[in-house]
Design an enzyme around this catalytic site. Sequence first.
Site, PDB file in Angstrom:
ATOM      1  N   ALA A   1       0.610  -1.137  -0.017  1.00 24.34           N
ATOM      2  CA  ALA A   1      -0.108  -0.046   0.081  1.00 24.34           C
ATOM      3  C   ALA A   1       0.825   1.352   0.057  1.00 24.34           C
ATOM      4  O   ALA A   1       0.376   2.404  -0.348  1.00 24.34           O
ATOM      5  CB  ALA A   1      -0.891  -0.003   1.328  1.00 24.34           C
TER       6      ALA A   1
ATOM      7  N   GLY B   1       5.190   2.829   0.052  1.00 20.06           N
ATOM      8  CA  GLY B   1       6.646   2.817  -0.009  1.00 20.06           C
ATOM      9  C   GLY B   1       7.082   1.989  -1.217  1.00 20.06           C
ATOM     10  O   GLY B   1       6.675   2.099  -2.323  1.00 20.06           O
TER      11      GLY B   1
ATOM     12  N   TYR C   1      16.390  -5.861  13.703  1.00 19.11           N
ATOM     13  CA  TYR C   1      15.902  -5.505  12.214  1.00 19.11           C
ATOM     14  C   TYR C   1      17.080  -6.325  11.555  1.00 19.11           C
ATOM     15  O   TYR C   1      17.019  -6.947  10.431  1.00 19.11           O
ATOM     16  CB  TYR C   1      16.094  -4.205  11.910  1.00 19.11           C
ATOM     17  CG  TYR C   1      15.688  -3.860  10.233  1.00 19.11           C
ATOM     18  CD1 TYR C   1      14.521  -3.609   9.899  1.00 19.11           C
ATOM     19  CD2 TYR C   1      16.702  -3.504   9.657  1.00 19.11           C
ATOM     20  CE1 TYR C   1      14.055  -3.339   8.721  1.00 19.11           C
ATOM     21  CE2 TYR C   1      16.493  -3.011   8.276  1.00 19.11           C
ATOM     22  CZ  TYR C   1      15.226  -2.985   7.794  1.00 19.11           C
ATOM     23  OH  TYR C   1      14.967  -2.556   6.663  1.00 19.11           O
TER      24      TYR C   1
ATOM     25  N   ALA D   1      19.298  -8.691  11.968  1.00 21.04           N
ATOM     26  CA  ALA D   1      19.175 -10.228  12.257  1.00 21.04           C
ATOM     27  C   ALA D   1      18.124 -10.882  11.217  1.00 21.04           C
ATOM     28  O   ALA D   1      18.229 -11.758  10.628  1.00 21.04           O
ATOM     29  CB  ALA D   1      18.931 -10.654  13.729  1.00 21.04           C
TER      30      ALA D   1
ATOM     31  N   ASP E   1      14.028   6.313   0.225  1.00 12.89           N
ATOM     32  CA  ASP E   1      12.977   7.274   0.894  1.00 12.89           C
ATOM     33  C   ASP E   1      11.525   6.740   0.921  1.00 12.89           C
ATOM     34  O   ASP E   1      10.546   6.933   0.057  1.00 12.89           O
ATOM     35  CB  ASP E   1      12.848   8.253  -0.384  1.00 12.89           C
ATOM     36  CG  ASP E   1      12.259   9.587   0.275  1.00 12.89           C
ATOM     37  OD1 ASP E   1      12.012   9.581   1.451  1.00 12.89           O
ATOM     38  OD2 ASP E   1      11.811  10.618  -0.682  1.00 12.89           O
ATOM     39  N   THR E   2      11.089   6.388   2.101  1.00 15.39           N
ATOM     40  CA  THR E   2       9.871   5.787   2.496  1.00 15.39           C
ATOM     41  C   THR E   2       9.463   6.126   3.901  1.00 15.39           C
ATOM     42  O   THR E   2      10.701   6.495   4.675  1.00 15.39           O
ATOM     43  CB  THR E   2       9.646   4.358   2.347  1.00 15.39           C
ATOM     44  OG1 THR E   2      10.478   3.650   3.417  1.00 15.39           O
ATOM     45  CG2 THR E   2      10.210   3.764   0.981  1.00 15.39           C
TER      46      THR E   2
HETATM   47  N1  LIG Z   1      13.135   2.136   3.221  1.00 15.12           N
HETATM   48  C1  LIG Z   1      14.196   1.507   3.447  1.00 15.12           C
HETATM   49  O1  LIG Z   1      15.605   2.406   3.477  1.00 15.12           O
HETATM   50  C2  LIG Z   1      14.543   0.156   3.415  1.00 15.12           C
HETATM   51  C3  LIG Z   1      15.923  -0.234   3.000  1.00 15.12           C
HETATM   52  C4  LIG Z   1      15.982  -1.490   3.012  1.00 15.12           C
HETATM   53  C5  LIG Z   1      14.891  -2.436   2.922  1.00 15.12           C
HETATM   54  N2  LIG Z   1      13.845  -2.355   2.954  1.00 15.12           N
HETATM   55  C6  LIG Z   1      12.549  -2.914   3.505  1.00 15.12           C
HETATM   56  O2  LIG Z   1      11.740  -2.883   2.310  1.00 15.12           O
HETATM   57  C7  LIG Z   1      10.478  -3.186   2.816  1.00 15.12           C
HETATM   58  C8  LIG Z   1       9.521  -2.369   2.565  1.00 15.12           C
HETATM   59  O3  LIG Z   1       9.755  -1.175   3.420  1.00 15.12           O
HETATM   60  P1  LIG Z   1       9.265   0.414   3.000  1.00 15.12           P
HETATM   61  O4  LIG Z   1      10.523   1.239   3.457  1.00 15.12           O
HETATM   62  O5  LIG Z   1       8.414   0.384   1.728  1.00 15.12           O
HETATM   63  O6  LIG Z   1       8.188   0.444   4.315  1.00 15.12           O
HETATM   64  P2  LIG Z   1       7.057   1.286   4.555  1.00 15.12           P
HETATM   65  O7  LIG Z   1       6.745   1.216   5.998  1.00 15.12           O
HETATM   66  O8  LIG Z   1       7.141   2.435   3.719  1.00 15.12           O
HETATM   67  O9  LIG Z   1       5.784   0.469   3.985  1.00 15.12           O
HETATM   68  C9  LIG Z   1       5.698  -0.990   4.553  1.00 15.12           C
HETATM   69  C10 LIG Z   1       4.421  -1.375   4.084  1.00 15.12           C
HETATM   70  O10 LIG Z   1       4.011  -2.721   4.657  1.00 15.12           O
HETATM   71  C11 LIG Z   1       2.934  -2.675   5.645  1.00 15.12           C
HETATM   72  N3  LIG Z   1       2.984  -3.592   6.720  1.00 15.12           N
HETATM   73  C12 LIG Z   1       3.809  -3.425   7.784  1.00 15.12           C
HETATM   74  N4  LIG Z   1       3.365  -4.427   8.850  1.00 15.12           N
HETATM   75  C13 LIG Z   1       2.534  -5.146   8.167  1.00 15.12           C
HETATM   76  C14 LIG Z   1       2.101  -6.423   8.354  1.00 15.12           C
HETATM   77  N5  LIG Z   1       2.280  -6.849   9.670  1.00 15.12           N
HETATM   78  N6  LIG Z   1       1.156  -7.036   7.613  1.00 15.12           N
HETATM   79  C15 LIG Z   1       0.922  -6.471   6.306  1.00 15.12           C
HETATM   80  N7  LIG Z   1       1.284  -5.100   6.037  1.00 15.12           N
HETATM   81  C16 LIG Z   1       2.311  -4.437   6.880  1.00 15.12           C
HETATM   82  C17 LIG Z   1       2.696  -0.991   5.947  1.00 15.12           C
HETATM   83  O11 LIG Z   1       1.252  -0.755   6.272  1.00 15.12           O
HETATM   84  C18 LIG Z   1       3.010  -0.385   4.687  1.00 15.12           C
HETATM   85  O12 LIG Z   1       2.159  -0.274   3.616  1.00 15.12           O
HETATM   86  C19 LIG Z   1      10.535  -3.554   4.179  1.00 15.12           C
HETATM   87  O13 LIG Z   1      10.780  -5.247   4.297  1.00 15.12           O
HETATM   88  C20 LIG Z   1      11.950  -3.294   4.702  1.00 15.12           C
HETATM   89  O14 LIG Z   1      12.575  -3.759   5.626  1.00 15.12           O
HETATM   90  C21 LIG Z   1      13.417  -0.877   3.396  1.00 15.12           C
HETATM   91  C1  LIG Z   2      14.200   2.216   9.289  1.00 18.71           C
HETATM   92  C2  LIG Z   2      14.829   1.133   8.271  1.00 18.71           C
HETATM   93  C3  LIG Z   2      15.587   1.550   7.260  1.00 18.71           C
HETATM   94  C4  LIG Z   2      16.295   0.502   6.556  1.00 18.71           C
HETATM   95  C5  LIG Z   2      17.734   0.935   6.327  1.00 18.71           C
HETATM   96  C6  LIG Z   2      18.314   0.158   5.475  1.00 18.71           C
HETATM   97  O1  LIG Z   2      17.753  -1.365   5.396  1.00 18.71           O
HETATM   98  C7  LIG Z   2      19.712  -0.014   5.987  1.00 18.71           C
HETATM   99  C8  LIG Z   2      20.705   0.135   4.813  1.00 18.71           C
HETATM  100  C9  LIG Z   2      22.148  -0.039   5.252  1.00 18.71           C
HETATM  101  C10 LIG Z   2      23.245   0.182   4.704  1.00 18.71           C
HETATM  102  C11 LIG Z   2      23.280   0.764   3.526  1.00 18.71           C
HETATM  103  C12 LIG Z   2      24.551   0.977   2.966  1.00 18.71           C
HETATM  104  C13 LIG Z   2      24.781   1.402   1.548  1.00 18.71           C
HETATM  105  C14 LIG Z   2      26.091   1.436   1.079  1.00 18.71           C
HETATM  106  C15 LIG Z   2      26.387   1.647  -0.425  1.00 18.71           C
HETATM  107  O2  LIG Z   2      25.902   2.741  -0.788  1.00 18.71           O
HETATM  108  C16 LIG Z   2      27.519   1.305  -0.712  1.00 18.71           C
HETATM  109  O3  LIG Z   2      28.510   2.132  -0.298  1.00 18.71           O
HETATM  110  C17 LIG Z   2      28.096  -0.222  -0.409  1.00 18.71           C
HETATM  111  C18 LIG Z   2      28.451  -0.789  -1.435  1.00 18.71           C
HETATM  112  C19 LIG Z   2      28.736  -2.156  -0.990  1.00 18.71           C
HETATM  113  C20 LIG Z   2      28.155  -3.341  -2.113  1.00 18.71           C
HETATM  114  O4  LIG Z   2      27.449  -2.794  -2.475  1.00 18.71           O
HETATM  115  O5  LIG Z   2      28.731  -4.452  -2.121  1.00 18.71           O
END
Ligand SMILES: NC(=O)c1ccc[n+]([C@@H]2O[C@H](COP(=O)([O-])OP(=O)(O)OC[C@H]3O[C@@H](n4cnc5c(N)ncnc54)[C@H](O)[C@@H]3O)[C@@H](O)[C@H]2O)c1
Ligand SMILES: CCCCC[C@H](O)/C=C/C=C\C=C\C=C\[C@@H](O)[C@@H](O)CCCC(=O)O
Length: 261
Positions: free
Chosen positions: A14, A16, A151, A153, A187-188
């Site tokens: 829904a 992000g 997270y 882990a 950016d979410t």
């Molecule tokens: N935003 C980041 O920087 C980032 C980076 C790396 C990985 N991720 C991963 O990407 C995925 C999506 O993250 P996002 O940034 O879009 O987050 P977000 O919070 O913007 O969106 C997450 C969505 O999941 C839904 N959700 C949460 N808990 C739920 C549940 N129990 N059941 C059903 N739906 C649920 C929320 O309602 C929301 O719509 C996640 O697994 C997150 O860990 C995000």
């Molecule tokens: C609140 C949830 C936020 C989620 C954060 C997200 O999941 C975590 C990201 C952590 C680290 C990101 C690092 C990015 C690094 C790159 O720009 C680069 O420098 C590293 C490249 C290494 C590779 O690709 O092998």
Amino acid sequence: MSLYGKVALVTGGAQGIGRAVVQSLLLSSAKVAVVDLNKTCGEECKTQLDTEFGEGHCTFIQCDVSHGDALRDAFQSTVDQFGRLDIVINNAGINNEKNWEKTIQVNLTSVIKGTYLALEHMSKEYGKEGGTIINVSSMAAFMHSPHQPVYTATKHGVIGFTRAMADASSQGDYGVRINVLCPAFVDTPLLHSVEQEDNMGKFVKFKDDFKLRMDKFGVLPPSLIAEGMMRLIMDTSLNGAVMKITCSKGIHFHSYEPMSA
Ligand SMILES: NC(=O)c1ccc[n+]([C@@H]2O[C@H](COP(=O)([O-])OP(=O)(O)OC[C@H]3O[C@@H](n4cnc5c(N)ncnc54)[C@H](O)[C@@H]3O)[C@@H](O)[C@H]2O)c1
Ligand SMILES: CCCCC[C@H](O)/C=C/C=C\C=C\C=C\[C@@H](O)[C@@H](O)CCCC(=O)O
């Protein structure tokens, strides 16, 4: 390549990253079930998508993925509405170090459950036609930080589970490709939760360090993660792949040493 005639299910679709992926799937002519906990956001999302793509291409199913029976019902409801299932994106995730047990349930247990349910609907083991699964991990699995121990882990767990299941699929001839995607900062709304004590508990004191990392590594647009996701869906040679998406290297793959004793 068109996904006309294919049906996808996206958890956390829904907003992000999930929302951007739903948009890309619809642009490729797939039918999509948006499975999300947030009713308001899910209904708004469906209204916007109906306006853009016309009615009947997507459905919103309210569901907490951490409730096993509800997730099972969401899969069944998707198949009942659209007749089949081909693509499953286990994307829903949270960032809560205070209620860390919930973080394990949503980020890891539900991904495992979602993968098993996807196989029930798509694997040749169950007499189905095959398909593709993408589980969402994070760069946090490669670059750990003190802000998010649980997270982190869970995201390690998603990679290990997905790679092992990909091998099970190829050796068991499931006809299902199973890959994992690891975005860096995107950016979410989730990204802003790192500033909140309600989410981070005692680790909130590291928030300035976290923000410094974001400044250093940059923040990606959700559309780039959707682009990576579409590549994993379309490239039929990929199984057990670990896709990373970062500002510095863009869309690329992690390579592992071959297994040895
Ligand atoms: N935003 C980041 O920087 C980032 C980076 C790396 C990985 N991720 C991963 O990407 C995925 C999506 O993250 P996002 O940034 O879009 O987050 P977000 O919070 O913007 O969106 C997450 C969505 O999941 C839904 N959700 C949460 N808990 C739920 C549940 N129990 N059941 C059903 N739906 C649920 C929320 O309602 C929301 O719509 C996640 O697994 C997150 O860990 C995000
Ligand atoms: C609140 C949830 C936020 C989620 C954060 C997200 O999941 C975590 C990201 C952590 C680290 C990101 C690092 C990015 C690094 C790159 O720009 C680069 O420098 C590293 C490249 C290494 C590779 O690709 O092998």
